[in-house]
Design a protein around this motif. Structure first.
Motif, PDB file in Angstrom:
ATOM      1  N   THR A  92       0.846  -1.192   0.000  1.00 11.96           N
ATOM      2  CA  THR A  92       0.000   0.000   0.000  1.00 11.96           C
ATOM      3  C   THR A  92       0.883   1.244   0.000  1.00 11.96           C
ATOM      4  OG1 THR A  92      -1.805   1.126   1.166  1.00 11.96           O
ATOM      5  CG2 THR A  92      -0.194   0.004   2.533  1.00 11.96           C
ATOM      6  N   SER A  93       0.270   2.406   0.108  1.00 12.08           N
ATOM      7  CA  SER A  93       1.035   3.657   0.154  1.00 12.08           C
ATOM      8  C   SER A  93       0.875   4.300   1.503  1.00 12.08           C
ATOM      9  CB  SER A  93       0.477   4.657  -0.867  1.00 12.08           C
ATOM     10  OG  SER A  93       0.834   4.280  -2.145  1.00 12.08           O
ATOM     11  N   THR A  94       1.962   4.832   2.025  1.00 10.29           N
ATOM     12  CA  THR A  94       1.840   5.584   3.267  1.00 10.29           C
ATOM     13  C   THR A  94       1.185   6.927   2.957  1.00 10.29           C
ATOM     14  OG1 THR A  94       3.934   6.753   3.017  1.00 10.29           O
ATOM     15  CG2 THR A  94       4.006   4.591   4.083  1.00 10.29           C
TER      16      THR A  94
ATOM     17  N   ASN B  15       2.492   9.605   3.034  1.00 14.02           N
ATOM     18  CA  ASN B  15       3.460  10.435   2.329  1.00 14.02           C
ATOM     19  C   ASN B  15       3.667   9.990   0.888  1.00 14.02           C
ATOM     20  OD1 ASN B  15       4.104  11.702   4.859  1.00 14.02           O
ATOM     21  ND2 ASN B  15       5.186   9.834   5.364  1.00 14.02           N
ATOM     22  N   GLY B  16       3.020   8.905   0.532  1.00 17.55           N
ATOM     23  CA  GLY B  16       3.147   8.419  -0.839  1.00 17.55           C
ATOM     24  C   GLY B  16       4.211   7.356  -1.013  1.00 17.55           C
ATOM     25  N   SER B  17       4.878   6.985   0.083  1.00  8.87           N
ATOM     26  CA  SER B  17       5.873   5.913  -0.030  1.00  8.87           C
ATOM     27  C   SER B  17       5.177   4.583  -0.120  1.00  8.87           C
ATOM     28  CB  SER B  17       6.763   5.865   1.216  1.00  8.87           C
ATOM     29  OG  SER B  17       7.433   7.057   1.402  1.00  8.87           O
ATOM     30  N   MET B  18       5.859   3.644  -0.751  1.00 11.98           N
ATOM     31  CA  MET B  18       5.298   2.296  -0.796  1.00 11.98           C
ATOM     32  C   MET B  18       5.530   1.652   0.567  1.00 11.98           C
ATOM     33  SD  MET B  18       5.891  -0.443  -3.793  1.00 11.98           S
ATOM     34  CE  MET B  18       5.881   0.618  -5.197  1.00 11.98           C
ATOM     35  N   ALA B  19       4.561   0.916   1.026  1.00  8.99           N
ATOM     36  CA  ALA B  19       4.708   0.252   2.314  1.00  8.99           C
ATOM     37  C   ALA B  19       4.259  -1.187   2.172  1.00  8.99           C
ATOM     38  CB  ALA B  19       3.860   0.957   3.372  1.00  8.99           C
ATOM     39  N   PHE B  20       4.960  -2.059   2.875  1.00  9.95           N
ATOM     40  CA  PHE B  20       4.582  -3.477   2.873  1.00  9.95           C
ATOM     41  C   PHE B  20       4.423  -3.909   4.303  1.00  9.95           C
ATOM     42  CE2 PHE B  20       5.928  -3.580  -1.414  1.00  9.95           C
ATOM     43  CZ  PHE B  20       7.163  -2.968  -1.495  1.00  9.95           C
ATOM     44  N   ALA B  21       3.466  -4.770   4.536  1.00  7.75           N
ATOM     45  CA  ALA B  21       3.302  -5.307   5.879  1.00  7.75           C
ATOM     46  C   ALA B  21       2.663  -6.677   5.787  1.00  7.75           C
ATOM     47  CB  ALA B  21       2.438  -4.381   6.726  1.00  7.75           C
TER      48      ALA B  21
ATOM     49  N   SER C 201       0.558   2.353  11.822  1.00  9.37           N
ATOM     50  CA  SER C 201       2.010   2.151  11.734  1.00  9.37           C
ATOM     51  C   SER C 201       2.411   1.849  10.292  1.00  9.37           C
ATOM     52  CB  SER C 201       2.459   1.062  12.712  1.00  9.37           C
ATOM     53  OG  SER C 201       2.605  -0.171  12.081  1.00  9.37           O
ATOM     54  N   VAL C 202       1.613   1.098   9.565  1.00  9.31           N
ATOM     55  CA  VAL C 202       1.961   0.772   8.174  1.00  9.31           C
ATOM     56  C   VAL C 202       1.908   2.024   7.297  1.00  9.31           C
ATOM     57  CG1 VAL C 202       1.272  -0.543   6.123  1.00  9.31           C
ATOM     58  CG2 VAL C 202       1.144  -1.617   8.362  1.00  9.31           C
ATOM     59  N   LEU C 203       0.894   2.820   7.499  1.00 10.15           N
ATOM     60  CA  LEU C 203       0.697   4.005   6.656  1.00 10.15           C
ATOM     61  C   LEU C 203       1.463   5.226   7.163  1.00 10.15           C
ATOM     62  CD1 LEU C 203      -1.433   2.285   5.247  1.00 10.15           C
ATOM     63  CD2 LEU C 203      -3.042   4.146   5.443  1.00 10.15           C
ATOM     64  N   ASP C 204       2.231   5.003   8.223  1.00  9.51           N
ATOM     65  CA  ASP C 204       3.029   6.099   8.789  1.00  9.51           C
ATOM     66  C   ASP C 204       2.135   7.269   9.176  1.00  9.51           C
ATOM     67  OD1 ASP C 204       5.918   8.081   7.703  1.00  9.51           O
ATOM     68  OD2 ASP C 204       5.260   7.414   9.690  1.00  9.51           O
TER      69      ASP C 204
ATOM     70  N   ARG D   7      12.058   4.280  10.455  1.00 10.88           N
ATOM     71  CA  ARG D   7      10.991   3.625   9.720  1.00 10.88           C
ATOM     72  C   ARG D   7      11.477   3.069   8.383  1.00 10.88           C
ATOM     73  NH1 ARG D   7       5.490   3.383   9.124  1.00 10.88           N
ATOM     74  NH2 ARG D   7       5.103   2.936   6.921  1.00 10.88           N
TER      75      ARG D   7
ATOM     76  N   MET E 108      10.108  -4.623   7.255  1.00  7.51           N
ATOM     77  CA  MET E 108       8.860  -4.730   8.014  1.00  7.51           C
ATOM     78  C   MET E 108       8.129  -6.019   7.633  1.00  7.51           C
ATOM     79  SD  MET E 108       6.186  -1.618   8.352  1.00  7.51           S
ATOM     80  CE  MET E 108       4.817  -1.617   9.465  1.00  7.51           C
TER      81      MET E 108
ATOM     82  N   SER F  33       9.347   6.755  -2.134  1.00  6.64           N
ATOM     83  CA  SER F  33       9.231   7.340  -0.791  1.00  6.64           C
ATOM     84  C   SER F  33       8.453   8.642  -0.757  1.00  6.64           C
ATOM     85  CB  SER F  33      10.635   7.597  -0.213  1.00  6.64           C
ATOM     86  OG  SER F  33      11.360   6.404  -0.226  1.00  6.64           O
ATOM     87  N   GLY F  34       7.523   8.784  -1.651  1.00  2.00           N
ATOM     88  CA  GLY F  34       6.685   9.978  -1.639  1.00  2.00           C
ATOM     89  C   GLY F  34       7.339  11.193  -2.272  1.00  2.00           C
TER      90      GLY F  34
END
Lengths: 389, 422, 242
Positions: free
Chosen positions: B176-178, B180-186, B215-218, C74, C93, C110-111
């Motif tokens: 998904t995206s945080t 802030n637009g960063s990619m995030a994985f969990a 926490s995942v989406l910051d 993070r 993570m 990273s946005g």
């Protein structure tokens, strides 16, 4: 039998106020049932028609790589049409639509959209596509929901960025030339319509398409890597919405009928009690019990007949009003993805009217018969004397 | 007199049973009609409230403007202090913080490579407080497994889980995206399968705990929005509009795009039209029905008393004053009406209550729909349902008796007497 | 004297640099056999600004690249591996290596204003673009050649670019990427330079998506070393998990 019917009719007319009341209630229930069913039928018609006219046509072919529920696959959801399908396009029996993912920047924010390219001169889908032939450089059509969520209106320009077939970025400012008021959400939310030629050109494609919309329902097999989707299959969502309403209407019908039948039942009970002397006399004069039961049952059933006639008399103008003027319905169902029209017009088919009429008549007859069963056990000598057994 | 009449009603069932049955049926139908309409139309409002708008909804001004895009970068931050203020200022509300998000759900093979993937829409709620899970009726929708109790557990719609070949206890990765637009994985463990009864959600939805998603989406202590519900879960438009107004005066700031704004359900996206429609349509339909039922019961009351002319003739001959008999008839009709209405209302409420809990399931008909419609039709018992049966049940038969009793004054005693003919 | 001046002028034309030659010098500045750098990316969001520091290894003119995020907490431990036009990300993570492909490449790194597609884009200007000098201009008080670059092959994200190349240092002080239609899509500006290993290199630059509002993304090169000994296993998927 004619005598029995004649007699029943005379007795009914003699009832005056009670008869009038029963007929009124029954006709109210009849018209209410008819109106409600008509509105459901109308809703079905409107939604079905809208989806067929604006999206589905007579059925579609989808390129195999296309999955409407997976936006991530849209990048590769295109392919050349097989010759058989091209022939259909040339004959005016089908229209290709190309779908490409793109990005727009309303108020400087990135938003993913789907570009839909269609022939401006097509006459299969009911959309204002002729405006796409405009002299303006990149004319665009959006739906009203898209217009609302992006704040765009006719005359506004919007920057669109996309990648062509080879992956090169391109961007252009398009001009909104029309905002269409459609109830079909799938061609509205997140969608931008443009001329197929424009989209092919900017995508660096020649003859590719994603969907082929057919003019008429066509029983066909899939062809090469194009899968056939029948109109029926594509209307599944509409059918489900209408089925949901139908379930609701069944309960409504039961309640409304219940109302009417209570009246008839009570009336019949009263009639059997009140006219016990008459019953006894008729039996004593030689009328069979079966005929007497028939007499009272027909009397009750005639209530139904007269109610139906009365229903048509005062119900027809109302039905006509609902067909022509309709009634406004809330459009928040919109938010749930339903193609709900803002104004519902009733639709009364012969089948609907016949079915409702038959239903009322049958139910009234059955309920009219039930209280008369006690006549079979009536002792005529006691009955003549007014005794209740 | 009441006691005497009551004894008469209870003992002489040949004359009281049928009228009571008729009134019972009438009251029953009135109650069912009303509760069914409330359930049907109210069901739409309730679905909208529970899954979308709440009775009131709080988000930032900037988020509100483009809420269709679910712009989490414009979401509320520092929600805990806001929540405390809400709980203090509006103690008769239930508050639910929520994060809405989207992404891809990736199912790994034994080597950790992607086996299957599918687009997913998610909602994160606070499982520790139970408010969210109660409001979204998650327990009712749980098909198998259990609610998340440990960190990084999720519920998945059963249909979606079957499509991805998942079992309870399987591990999946959310891409998904945080904010802030960063990619995030969990990674998440599937703790249970859900059936929403709303096909658009059944296609690809996950429910997660809000702390995990924060926490995942910051977005520490963040939320897409906060939904508020009246504690009795019944929507009162006037009250909610007033609440929203007060909130915006106290806590809002139209100049600050990140200041919170509260909107009532009716103020959100044209839903005021829906409320108006629901109110009007419901009132008209129920009103017409009750009127028609009243006519039926009036007619029944009329006939019920007409058949007693013989008895009335005897009583007059015995010296009972006309006025006394007339009043007795009316009172008796009222009592029959009350008894019938009580029985009819009890049965009606019982059936309505069953419909409210279990409903009429037409889900089997809706296989591949994208609509957010509950597949079960329900009734809704409201306070007014306890009295609506009495409107046609008591007043209409009484009115019938009033009209029938006119015969006592108009006709000769002898002709009334003659009705008996014994 | 007049003849002498004319001869000098004629000679200067003969020895004037062409577009490709300038591009080659630019490429030479940016590339060595390989490079190891530490950098910080400063992203300006609507509400906040964030800094992400990373260490990168690259080889074969950028065809191979490995990046590890060092901070903040993070992001720490997140790694990216680029091999030609394929990209993998390791997330500590999730403890998983995910291939970034298709639609996911459109996501921003990273946005920032840089997308994964941009990250994958080959930096080999000479081989990918034909170039010509369209004018000379002063930019930030530096004499620059303004070059117009037109893509030589299909598949380039930005078919047209314009770069302002410092005449002395051969650094692209400003570069603009255009869509096929000529619409300006991205702009990067070098705000500060430094000399390392006999070459000039950007110290600080700003990268901006011109279609979006916002202040763009800043890149600060904290340190850079060229022509180091980088083991081959650095650019493998196994290294993502180490």
């Amino acid at each position: 039998m004619l005598l029995v019917i004649n007699l029943a009719f005379k007795n009914l007319m003699g009832g005056r106020l009670r008869t009038v009341l029963n007929i009124l209630i029954l006709s109210f229930a009849f018209v209410a049932i008819l109106l409600y069913q008509g509105l459901i039928a109308g809703m079905n018609d409107q939604m079905t028609r809208a989806v067929i006219e604006e999206e589905v046509g007579g059925g579609q072919f989808w390129v195999n790589s296309y999955d409407p529920y997976d936006p991530f696959k849209l990048d590769n959801a295109y392919g050349p049409l097989p010759s058989k399908l091209i022939a259909m396009v040339n004959e005016g029996q089908a229209e290709p639509i190309l779908l490409r993912p793109a990005t727009i920047f309303p108020q400087g924010r990135e938003q993913g959209v789907v570009l839909r390219g269609i022939n401006p001169n097509q006459n299969i889908l009911k959309m204002p596509t002729t405006v796409l032939s405009s002299e303006i450089e990149l004319p665009l059509i959006i739906g009203k929901r898209m217009a609302k969520s992006t704040g765009l209106k006719v005359g506004d320009t919007i920057m669109i960025r996309w990648r062509d077939k080879n992956g090169a970025f391109d961007a252009k400012k398009g001009t909104i030339v029309a905002v269409m008021g459609t109830i079909v959400q799938t061609i509205d939310r997140g969608q931008i319509w443009m001329s197929l030629q424009d989209l092919l050109k900017i995508s660096n494609m020649e003859k590719e398409a994603t969907i082929l919309v057919l003019k008429y329902p066509h029983i066909s097999e899939s062809i090469e890597n194009w899968t056939y989707k029948s109109q029926k299959n594509l209307l599944q969502d509409v059918k489900s919405a209408v089925d949901a309403e139908k379930s609701f209407s069944i309960v409504m019908n039961i309640i409304l009928l219940g109302l009417a039948l209570i009246a008839i039942f009570d009336s019949q009970m009263f009639a059997v009690f009140r006219r016990r002397k008459e019953i006894g006399t008729l039996i004593a004069l030689g009328m069979t019990r079966a005929k007497v039961i028939a007499l009272f049952t027909i009397e009750g059933a005639l209530n139904g007949v007269l109610a139906i006639c009365a229903g048509f008399v005062w119900g027809l103008p109302l039905m006509r009003y609902m067909m022509n003027t309709g009634m406004s319905v809330y459009s928040a169902a919109d938010d749930f993805g339903m193609a709900m029209p803002e104004r519902l017009y009733a639709s009364f088919s012969l089948q609907l009217i016949l079915e409702s009429t038959l239903l009322i008549f049958l139910m009234v007859t059955i309920v009219s018969y039930l209280p008369t069963k006690k006549i079979a056990k009536l002792n005529p000598t006691d009955a003549i004397r007014g005794k209740v057994t | 007199m009441i006691k005497f009449l009551l004894k008469g009603i209870l003992r002489d069932r040949s004359r009281s049973l049928l009228p009571i049955i008729i009134v019972t049926m009438g009251a029953f139908l009135a109650v069912i009609m009303y509760t069914f309409m409330e359930g049907g139309i109210g069901g739409m409002i309730e679905t909208s409230a529970r899954f979308n708008t709440g009775h009131v909804r709080i988000m930032t001004n900037a988020y509100y403007k483009i809420q269709d895009q679910v712009p989490n970068d414009l979401a509320l931050i520092e929600v805990s202090p806001l929540l405390e203020k809400l709980q203090t200022t509006y103690p008769d509300f239930r508050w639910m913080t929520r994060i809405q998000f989207g992404g891809l759900l990736d199912v790994p093979d034994e080597n950790g490579e992607t086996l299957k993937q599918g687009p997913v829409v998610g909602t994160a709620i606070d499982f520790s407080s139970n408010v969210g899970s109660e409001i979204m009726k998650i327990k009712q929708g749980l098909v198998s497994g259990a609610l998340p109790t440990k960190p990084f557990e999720i519920l998945i719609s059963e249909q979606f889980a079957n499509k991805l070949g998942l079992k309870i206890g399987d591990s999946v990765t959310l891409l998904t995206s945080t904010i802030n637009g960063s990619m995030a994985f969990a990674n998440f463990i599937v703790s249970g399968f859900l059936s929403f009864g709303i096909n658009a959600m059944d296609r690809g939805t996950i429910i997660a705990d809000i702390k995990d998603i924060q926490s995942v989406l910051d977005m520490p202590d963040g939320a897409s929005d906060v939904l508020g519900f009246a504690s009795n879960m019944i929507y009162d438009d006037k009250k909610m509009v007033e609440t929203a107004k007060k909130f915006n005066v106290t806590f809002g700031n139209a100049e600050d795009e990140f200041a919170p704004i509260m909107l009532s359900l009716g103020e959100q996206d044209g839903l005021d039209e829906m409320l108006g429609y629901a109110d009007a349509a419901g009132s008209i339909i129920v009103g017409l029905f009750v009127f028609a039922m009243a006519i039926v019961l009036w007619n029944s009351g009329l006939m019920g008393n007409l058949r007693r002319y013989g008895e009335i003739g005897i009583r007059l001959a015995m010296g009972e004053p006309k006025g006394f008999i007339y009043r007795a008839m009316i009172l008796e009709s009222c009592m029959i009406g009350i008894i019938g209405s009580i029985i009819g209302t009890i049965i009606g409420l019982f059936c309505a209550y069953l419909l409210e809990i279990y409903g009429l399931d037409y889900g089997a008909l809706m296989q591949s729909s994208t609509m957010m419609m509950e597949n079960v039709m329900r009734a809704k018992v409201t306070p007014f349902a306890f009295v609506i049966g009495f409107l046609p049940g008591v007043f209409a038969p009484a009115l019938g008796a009033i009209f029938a009793g006119i015969g006592i004054y108009k006709r000769q005693t002898a002709s009334l007497f003659k009705e008996l003919e014994v | 004297m007049k003849i002498f001046a004319q001869i000098i002028l004629l000679l200067s034309f003969c020895f004037a640099l062409t577009g490709p030659e300038i591009l080659q010098k630019v490429d030479n500045n940016f590339q060595g056999l390989n490079q190891i750098s530490e950098s910080t990316m400063i992203i300006h969001d609507l509400r906040f600004s964030r800094s992400i520091s990373a260490k990168s290894w690259s080889a074969e003119k950028g065809k191979l690249a490995f990046t590890e995020y060092l901070s903040p907490a993070r992001e720490k431990g997140t790694k990216m591996l680029k091999i030609e036009d394929e990209l993998w990300i390791y997330s500590p993570m999730a403890d998983r290596i995910i291939k970034i492909a298709g639609h996911m490449l459109k996501q921003s790194v990273s946005g920032s204003d840089l997308s994964y597609e941009d990250y994958l884009e080959e930096s080999d200007l000479v081989n990918n673009y034909s170039s010509k000098i369209i004018r000379e201009e002063l930019f930030e008080e530096r004499e620059c050649y303004v070059l117009e670059l037109v893509g030589k092959k299909e598949g380039l994200s930005y078919p047209v670019q314009k770069i302002w190349v410092d005449k002395e240092r051969f650094l692209p002080l400003k570069s603009e990427q255009f869509a096929k239609s000529g619409e300006l899509l991205k702009r990067s500006v070098i705000n500060e330079v430094f000399k390392v290993a006999n070459r000039w290199y950007p110290k600080r630059m700003t990268y901006k998506d011109m279609l979006k509002t916002g202040k763009g993304t800043e890149f600060v090169v904290d340190s850079i070393k060229f022509d180091q000994s980088i083991p081959a296993h650095t650019f493998t998927k196994a290294n993502l998990r180490r």
